[in-house]
Design an enzyme around this catalytic site. Structure first.
Site, short mmCIF file in Angstrom:
data_model
loop_
_atom_site.label_atom_id
_atom_site.label_comp_id
_atom_site.label_asym_id
_atom_site.label_seq_id
_atom_site.Cartn_x
_atom_site.Cartn_y
_atom_site.Cartn_z
CG HIS A 268 -2.09 1.05 1.20
ND1 HIS A 268 -2.44 1.73 0.32
CD2 HIS A 268 -2.83 1.10 2.28
CE1 HIS A 268 -3.45 2.36 0.63
NE2 HIS A 268 -3.71 2.05 1.85
CG HIS A 308 -4.21 0.30 -8.37
ND1 HIS A 308 -5.47 0.25 -7.91
CD2 HIS A 308 -3.53 1.23 -7.37
CE1 HIS A 308 -5.79 0.90 -7.11
NE2 HIS A 308 -4.60 1.56 -6.44
CG ASP A 365 3.09 4.35 -3.92
OD1 ASP A 365 3.11 5.35 -3.65
OD2 ASP A 365 2.28 3.26 -3.81
N1 CMC Z 1 4.81 -7.13 -10.29
C1 CMC Z 1 4.52 -8.60 -10.91
N2 CMC Z 1 3.35 -8.95 -11.05
C2 CMC Z 1 2.34 -8.62 -10.46
C3 CMC Z 1 2.53 -7.30 -9.85
C4 CMC Z 1 3.60 -6.66 -9.82
N3 CMC Z 1 3.61 -5.22 -9.31
N4 CMC Z 1 1.31 -7.20 -9.71
C5 CMC Z 1 0.37 -8.14 -9.65
N5 CMC Z 1 1.01 -8.91 -10.41
C6 CMC Z 1 0.52 -10.42 -10.90
C7 CMC Z 1 0.26 -11.35 -9.67
O1 CMC Z 1 1.58 -12.00 -9.45
C8 CMC Z 1 -0.80 -12.00 -10.37
O2 CMC Z 1 -0.29 -12.85 -11.47
P1 CMC Z 1 -1.00 -14.40 -11.84
O3 CMC Z 1 -2.51 -14.07 -12.24
O4 CMC Z 1 -0.31 -15.12 -12.60
O5 CMC Z 1 -0.84 -14.86 -10.30
C9 CMC Z 1 -1.82 -10.79 -11.17
O6 CMC Z 1 -0.59 -9.82 -11.46
C10 CMC Z 1 -2.54 -10.27 -10.50
O7 CMC Z 1 -2.21 -9.69 -9.11
P2 CMC Z 1 -2.97 -9.77 -7.89
O8 CMC Z 1 -2.14 -9.93 -6.57
O9 CMC Z 1 -4.19 -10.84 -7.88
O10 CMC Z 1 -3.61 -8.32 -7.83
P3 CMC Z 1 -4.20 -7.25 -6.68
O11 CMC Z 1 -5.12 -6.62 -7.22
O12 CMC Z 1 -4.46 -8.50 -5.56
O13 CMC Z 1 -3.03 -6.60 -6.12
C11 CMC Z 1 -1.14 -4.85 -5.85
C12 CMC Z 1 -2.58 -5.38 -6.48
C13 CMC Z 1 -1.12 -3.39 -5.94
C14 CMC Z 1 -1.25 -5.51 -4.61
C15 CMC Z 1 -0.17 -5.65 -6.79
O14 CMC Z 1 -0.16 -5.11 -8.16
C16 CMC Z 1 1.24 -5.40 -6.29
O15 CMC Z 1 1.53 -5.94 -5.22
N6 CMC Z 1 2.00 -4.37 -6.72
C17 CMC Z 1 3.28 -3.88 -6.02
C18 CMC Z 1 2.99 -3.07 -4.95
C19 CMC Z 1 2.64 -1.67 -5.24
O16 CMC Z 1 3.06 -1.13 -6.00
N7 CMC Z 1 1.60 -1.07 -4.28
C20 CMC Z 1 1.13 0.20 -4.50
C21 CMC Z 1 -0.13 0.34 -4.77
S1 CMC Z 1 -0.78 1.96 -5.61
C22 CMC Z 1 -0.48 2.93 -4.11
C23 CMC Z 1 -1.49 2.97 -3.13
O17 CMC Z 1 -2.33 3.79 -3.07
O18 CMC Z 1 -1.63 2.16 -2.32
#
Ligand code: CMC
Length: 447
Positions: A268, A308, A365
């Protein structure tokens, strides 16, 4: 003749039910009537991470993740970033309309005159270890404010509640700056009423012994724009925590402390810190392809600052921040050596099928950390710089929740997967426990 209802047939019983559909949503409690017999509690929905559940009705922030739209109270965030100040935006979030000149003057006066904290807060911050993370200090200290304002527990009293909201917005920069000063072993700088909200924060953070502290107005403006972009983001992890804590009628200080704790995590608001650490670890453009390969192979962690839960298109905040980064680099006369690494990561990720097929775009970010770095703000402070402006969003959401007659104490259901009733085992008959194996962490939450 189309009807705004959903017809459900329960194939377990053959019975059919009709439930109303309103605003594209059905009420989860309407499913309770779907039962197989008298001892059946009724149908529940299972939604870990709230992937498809509306927890409230809200008029504050609108996001269309597919189109990359973000609006506060109807105003596109890029227009606010272009034309407004952070305090105008804070007023907008909390009151629903942009302030008139006199309303803004009064609001600014109130905020400015509440920036001081009780002297005991100073000694409280002094008690932290020399290397304490400023976000940990912020979380603890803002929670401790609850003990200074015991009247804050009267959360349904508008006047009292609004007084605490003013105090919180006013004191966050002071606590944030002092957390930083403590971690640097530097004396605390008291707020200056002559300065704007954002300039005062920079002053408390950065002033050393200059007879007259001066900071370029465009640097102040850049930080103010970043504050605007971070002010609210509807029902993300920390806002849900804010509403969840507030739903028990806890005071806004402890609720903000809880929300800030949720923001601290690397998935986050802690992502801005994680992005910079990742860029430093990659080190040079030449190492980018190998890093991307590791991410895709699932061994290099995630590409921080990408992806996201809601945006499946370019994060509109990231677009503004990228432009702002160029302005700040020109202003301070130096580009971060890590900018090249970031641009190359973005270039590869936006053309690589792994990221494209998963709709992973840079989020807020990805570039903000490079701006903070150019402003010579240490990495530990990045999540703190997110928490300061998000306070107005949290408070707007907290108040909306309190005034919403439909809201109740947050209390989800569960699917119980443990033992059925079993007989107590005396000490002498017990076998060593088999603890569950450690699992690889799997990030699953988002803003
Ligand atoms: N790098 C590589 N792979 C990713 C990433 C990433 N940053 N984000 C998602 N994926 C992949 C994930 O492995 C999954 O792949 P598969 O379908 O093969 O298993 C797919 O994309 C969907 O991911 P998810 O975890 O189910 O997606 P989510 O909606 O639960 O998570 C997230 C969203 C923001 C937690 C995730 O994209 C992430 O961990 N990003 C990196 C951390 C980050 O930058 N966070 C800041 C968010 S914006 C700032 C704020 O307001 O908080």
């Amino acid at each position: 003749m189309p009807k705004d209802t959903l017809t459900i047939t329960d194939n377990r019983t053959g019975k059919t039910y009709e439930v109303p559909v309103s605003e594209g949503t059905i009420r989860a409690t309407d499913l309770r009537q779907i039962r197989t017999g008298d001892d059946d509690f009724g149908l529940l929905t299972y939604d870990p991470g709230f992937m498809n559940t509306s927890s409230c009705r809200s008029a504050i922030t609108y996001i269309d993740g597919d189109k990359g739209i973000l609006r506060y109270r109807g105003y596109p965030v890029d227009q606010l970033a272009e034309n407004a100040t952070y305090l105008e935006v804070a007023y907008l979030l909390m009151n629903g309309e942009l302030p008139t000149q006199s309303e803004l003057a009064e609001f600014t006066h109130d905020i400015t005159h509440h920036t001081f904290v009780h002297e005991n807060v100073r000694t409280f911050i002094d008690g932290f270890r020399y290397d304490a993370h400023p976000m940990g200090m912020l979380v603890a200290t803002v929670g401790a404010l609850s003990t200074f304002y015991p009247e804050a527990k009267h959360v349904m009293d508008r006047e009292i509640r609004r007084a605490q909201m003013t105090r919180l917005i006013a004191k966050m920069p002071t606590i944030a700056a002092w957390s930083y000063r403590h971690s640097m072993g530097m004396p605390f700088v008291y707020p200056s009423n002559e300065l704007s909200y954002t300039e005062n924060f920079l002053y408390m953070m950065k002033r050393i012994a200059e007879p007259k502290f001066e900071i370029h107005p465009e640097v102040v403006r850049a930080l103010d724009v970043l504050f605007i972009l971070h002010a609210d983001h509807e029902q993300n992890c920390s806002t849900s925590v804010m509403r969840g804590i507030g739903s028990s009628r806890a005071d806004p200080y402890v609720a903000v402390a809880g929300a800030a704790a949720a923001l601290y995590g690397p998935l986050h608001g802690g992502a801005n810190e994680a992005v910079l650490r990742m860029l430093r670890e990659i080190g040079s453009v030449n190492n980018v392809p190998a890093f991307i390969k590791e991410v895709k192979g699932g061994v290099g962690g995630r590409l921080m600052g990408f992806g996201h839960r809601v945006y499946k298109n370019y994060d509109p905040r990231a677009r503004v921040i990228k432009r702002l980064a160029d302005q700040v680099f020109d202003l301070v006369g130096r580009k971060s050596p890590l900018l090249g690494v970031a641009l190359e990561l973005e270039r590869i990720a936006l053309s690589d099928d792994y990221f494209v097929s998963r709709k992973l775009y840079p989020n807020v970010d990805f570039y903000s950390g490079l701006i903070y770095e150019a402003l010579q703000i240490p990495v530990d402070m990045f999540p703190v710089l997110f928490a300061i402006p998000r306070t107005s969003g949290w408070l707007a959401q907290y108040e909306e929740m309190l005034l919403d007659k439909e809201q109740k104490i947050a209390r989800p259901r569960q699917i119980f997967t443990g033992y059925d009733e079993r007989k107590f085992v005396p000490m002498g008959e017990r076998k060593p426990s088999r603890l569950p194996e450690a699992t690889k962490s799997s990030p699953r939450e988002t803003d």
